[in-house]
Design a protein around this motif. Structure first.
Motif, short mmCIF file in Angstrom:
data_model
loop_
_atom_site.label_atom_id
_atom_site.label_comp_id
_atom_site.label_asym_id
_atom_site.label_seq_id
_atom_site.Cartn_x
_atom_site.Cartn_y
_atom_site.Cartn_z
N GLY A 17 0.82 -1.21 0.00
CA GLY A 17 0.00 0.00 0.00
C GLY A 17 0.85 1.25 0.00
N ALA A 18 1.88 1.27 0.82
CA ALA A 18 2.77 2.43 0.87
C ALA A 18 3.44 2.67 -0.47
CB ALA A 18 3.81 2.25 1.96
N ALA A 19 3.87 1.59 -1.13
CA ALA A 19 4.52 1.72 -2.43
C ALA A 19 3.55 2.28 -3.48
CB ALA A 19 5.07 0.37 -2.88
N CYS A 20 2.32 1.80 -3.48
CA CYS A 20 1.32 2.28 -4.44
C CYS A 20 1.00 3.75 -4.22
CB CYS A 20 0.05 1.45 -4.35
SG CYS A 20 0.19 -0.22 -5.03
N VAL A 21 0.86 4.16 -2.97
CA VAL A 21 0.60 5.56 -2.66
C VAL A 21 1.77 6.42 -3.10
CG1 VAL A 21 0.19 7.24 -0.82
CG2 VAL A 21 -1.03 5.06 -0.82
N ALA A 22 2.99 5.91 -2.87
CA ALA A 22 4.18 6.66 -3.27
C ALA A 22 4.18 6.92 -4.77
CB ALA A 22 5.44 5.89 -2.85
N GLY A 23 3.97 5.87 -5.56
CA GLY A 23 3.99 6.02 -7.00
C GLY A 23 2.86 6.90 -7.51
N ALA A 24 1.65 6.66 -7.01
CA ALA A 24 0.49 7.43 -7.47
C ALA A 24 0.61 8.90 -7.08
CB ALA A 24 -0.80 6.83 -6.91
N SER A 25 1.19 9.17 -5.93
CA SER A 25 1.34 10.55 -5.48
C SER A 25 2.32 11.32 -6.36
CB SER A 25 1.82 10.60 -4.03
OG SER A 25 0.85 10.03 -3.17
N ALA A 26 3.24 10.60 -7.00
CA ALA A 26 4.23 11.25 -7.84
C ALA A 26 3.79 11.32 -9.31
CB ALA A 26 5.56 10.51 -7.74
N ALA A 27 2.67 10.70 -9.64
CA ALA A 27 2.22 10.65 -11.03
C ALA A 27 1.61 11.98 -11.46
CB ALA A 27 1.20 9.52 -11.21
N LEU A 34 -2.20 1.58 -11.42
CA LEU A 34 -1.48 0.79 -10.42
C LEU A 34 -1.28 -0.60 -11.00
CD1 LEU A 34 -3.40 1.83 -7.16
CD2 LEU A 34 -1.37 2.89 -8.19
N MET A 35 -0.02 -0.99 -11.18
CA MET A 35 0.29 -2.24 -11.88
C MET A 35 1.40 -2.98 -11.15
SD MET A 35 1.82 -2.60 -15.75
CE MET A 35 2.41 -4.20 -16.36
N ASP A 36 1.22 -4.29 -10.94
CA ASP A 36 2.26 -5.10 -10.34
C ASP A 36 3.50 -5.12 -11.23
OD1 ASP A 36 0.74 -5.70 -8.15
OD2 ASP A 36 0.15 -7.70 -8.83
N ALA A 37 4.66 -4.95 -10.62
CA ALA A 37 5.90 -4.86 -11.39
C ALA A 37 6.29 -6.18 -12.06
CB ALA A 37 7.05 -4.39 -10.48
N ASP A 38 5.73 -7.30 -11.59
CA ASP A 38 6.10 -8.59 -12.19
C ASP A 38 5.40 -8.85 -13.51
OD1 ASP A 38 3.51 -9.19 -11.43
OD2 ASP A 38 4.06 -10.71 -9.95
N GLY A 39 4.49 -7.97 -13.91
CA GLY A 39 3.83 -8.12 -15.20
C GLY A 39 2.86 -9.28 -15.27
N ALA A 40 2.32 -9.69 -14.12
CA ALA A 40 1.35 -10.79 -14.13
C ALA A 40 0.17 -10.46 -15.03
CB ALA A 40 0.86 -11.07 -12.70
N THR A 41 -0.27 -9.21 -15.01
CA THR A 41 -1.20 -8.70 -16.01
C THR A 41 -0.40 -7.80 -16.93
OG1 THR A 41 -3.13 -8.77 -14.55
CG2 THR A 41 -3.25 -7.29 -16.43
N ALA A 109 -7.63 9.37 -7.56
CA ALA A 109 -6.43 8.96 -6.81
C ALA A 109 -6.10 9.96 -5.71
CB ALA A 109 -5.24 8.82 -7.77
N ARG A 110 -6.21 11.24 -6.01
CA ARG A 110 -5.90 12.27 -5.02
C ARG A 110 -6.95 12.33 -3.92
NH1 ARG A 110 -3.73 17.42 -8.66
NH2 ARG A 110 -1.71 16.51 -9.19
N ALA A 111 -8.16 11.97 -4.25
CA ALA A 111 -9.21 11.98 -3.23
C ALA A 111 -9.10 10.80 -2.28
CB ALA A 111 -10.59 11.97 -3.91
N VAL A 112 -8.66 9.64 -2.80
CA VAL A 112 -8.70 8.40 -2.02
C VAL A 112 -7.38 8.09 -1.33
CG1 VAL A 112 -8.97 5.89 -2.18
CG2 VAL A 112 -10.51 7.40 -3.46
N LEU A 113 -6.29 8.09 -2.06
CA LEU A 113 -5.04 7.52 -1.55
C LEU A 113 -4.49 8.21 -0.31
CD1 LEU A 113 -3.31 6.68 -4.95
CD2 LEU A 113 -4.48 5.13 -3.39
N ARG A 224 7.92 4.15 -10.95
CA ARG A 224 8.09 2.83 -10.37
C ARG A 224 8.65 3.00 -8.98
NH1 ARG A 224 10.80 -0.70 -15.34
NH2 ARG A 224 9.14 -0.32 -16.86
N VAL A 225 8.23 2.12 -8.09
CA VAL A 225 8.70 2.19 -6.70
C VAL A 225 9.50 0.94 -6.38
CG1 VAL A 225 8.02 2.41 -4.30
CG2 VAL A 225 6.68 3.57 -6.07
N GLU A 226 10.67 1.12 -5.86
CA GLU A 226 11.54 0.01 -5.49
C GLU A 226 11.73 0.03 -3.99
OE1 GLU A 226 16.06 -0.09 -5.98
OE2 GLU A 226 15.32 -1.22 -7.72
N THR A 227 11.47 -1.09 -3.34
CA THR A 227 11.65 -1.16 -1.89
C THR A 227 12.65 -2.24 -1.54
OG1 THR A 227 9.84 -2.73 -1.63
CG2 THR A 227 9.29 -0.38 -1.44
N LYS A 228 13.37 -2.02 -0.47
CA LYS A 228 14.31 -3.03 0.01
C LYS A 228 13.54 -4.14 0.70
CE LYS A 228 18.20 0.12 0.75
NZ LYS A 228 19.14 0.65 1.75
#
Length: 230
Positions: A17-27, A34-41, A109-113, A224-228
């Protein structure tokens, strides 16, 4: 043309959730994916969501894997079904809350996240729950999906997700968490078109305590958001 890609690095893993908010806030675009980085979809499925949104009547479109998930082993199907039943106590009309492929208008996104509390895997449930409380219309469309090796979901994750869903239900029901002061009235209906980050209590990148601790960055068209790993 300027840069098209910005990588936000987090010093520690604060959850999906934190990663998604980070990316969306910077868009900066008119729509936020919002898309999984592994490309499952795959990204080629984006027009399915765009077409549904362009038809009108919704400000958020969630991808659905329901048809594909029926081909999973029975144990995984039962686990998924149990979570879906739990999620249905919080959201309406979205059978698959956990598909990592969702499209939102920028205003939605700005209203919800900035209002979200759950930083982990059940973040999607709270996101849709808050959107619906704000009167933001959410649609669902089938998308292609495949299992990808390297899942970071631990053995205890399903129990934690169920606990988070129960927490979302309880905290909003008792009023401890609120989507917005106007969420229960007709004024909430226009939240997606009128809300701005400052209306959520300040800059959207600082509205939740766990987000500033995880990442920082500037606005580019693709983020894209990268986390350790913990």
């Amino acid at each position: 043309m300027g840069a098209k890609l910005r990588l936000l690095r987090a010093e520690r893993n604060c959850g999906k959730g934190a990663a998604c908010v980070a990316g969306a806030s910077a868009a900066a675009g008119e729509r936020v994916l919002l898309m999984d980085a592994d490309g499952a979809t795959p990204l080629r499925a984006l027009p399915l969501l765009e077409q549904r949104m362009s038809q009108g009547g919704c400000e958020m479109v969630a991808g659905s894997r329901e048809l594909v998930l029926r081909q999973r082993p029975l144990r995984r199907q039962l686990m998924g079904r149990a979570f879906s039943l739990a999620a249905a106590t919080c959201v309406r009309g979205v059978g698959d809350t956990q598909c990592g492929f969702k499209l939102l208008t920028r205003d939605a996104a700005r209203a919800v996240l900035p209002r979200l509390h759950v930083a982990g895997w059940a973040f999607d449930v709270e996101m849709i729950h808050v959107a619906q409380r704000l009167g933001i219309r959410v649609a669902s469309v089938p998308v292609p999906w495949r299992d990808v090796d390297g899942s970071k979901i631990a053995w205890h994750t399903p129990a934690k997700m169920l606990a988070d869903v129960a927490r979302v239900r309880a905290m909003y029901s008792c009023g401890a968490w609120r989507a917005a002061p106007e969420a229960d009235g007709e004024a909430g209906r226009d939240a997606a078109s009128t809300a701005r980050p400052e209306a959520a209590g300040g800059d959207s990148t600082a509205a939740r305590a766990w987000w500033p601790q995880c990442a920082g960055g500037v606005c580019y068209e693709e983020v894209r958001v990268e986390t350790k790993n913990d």
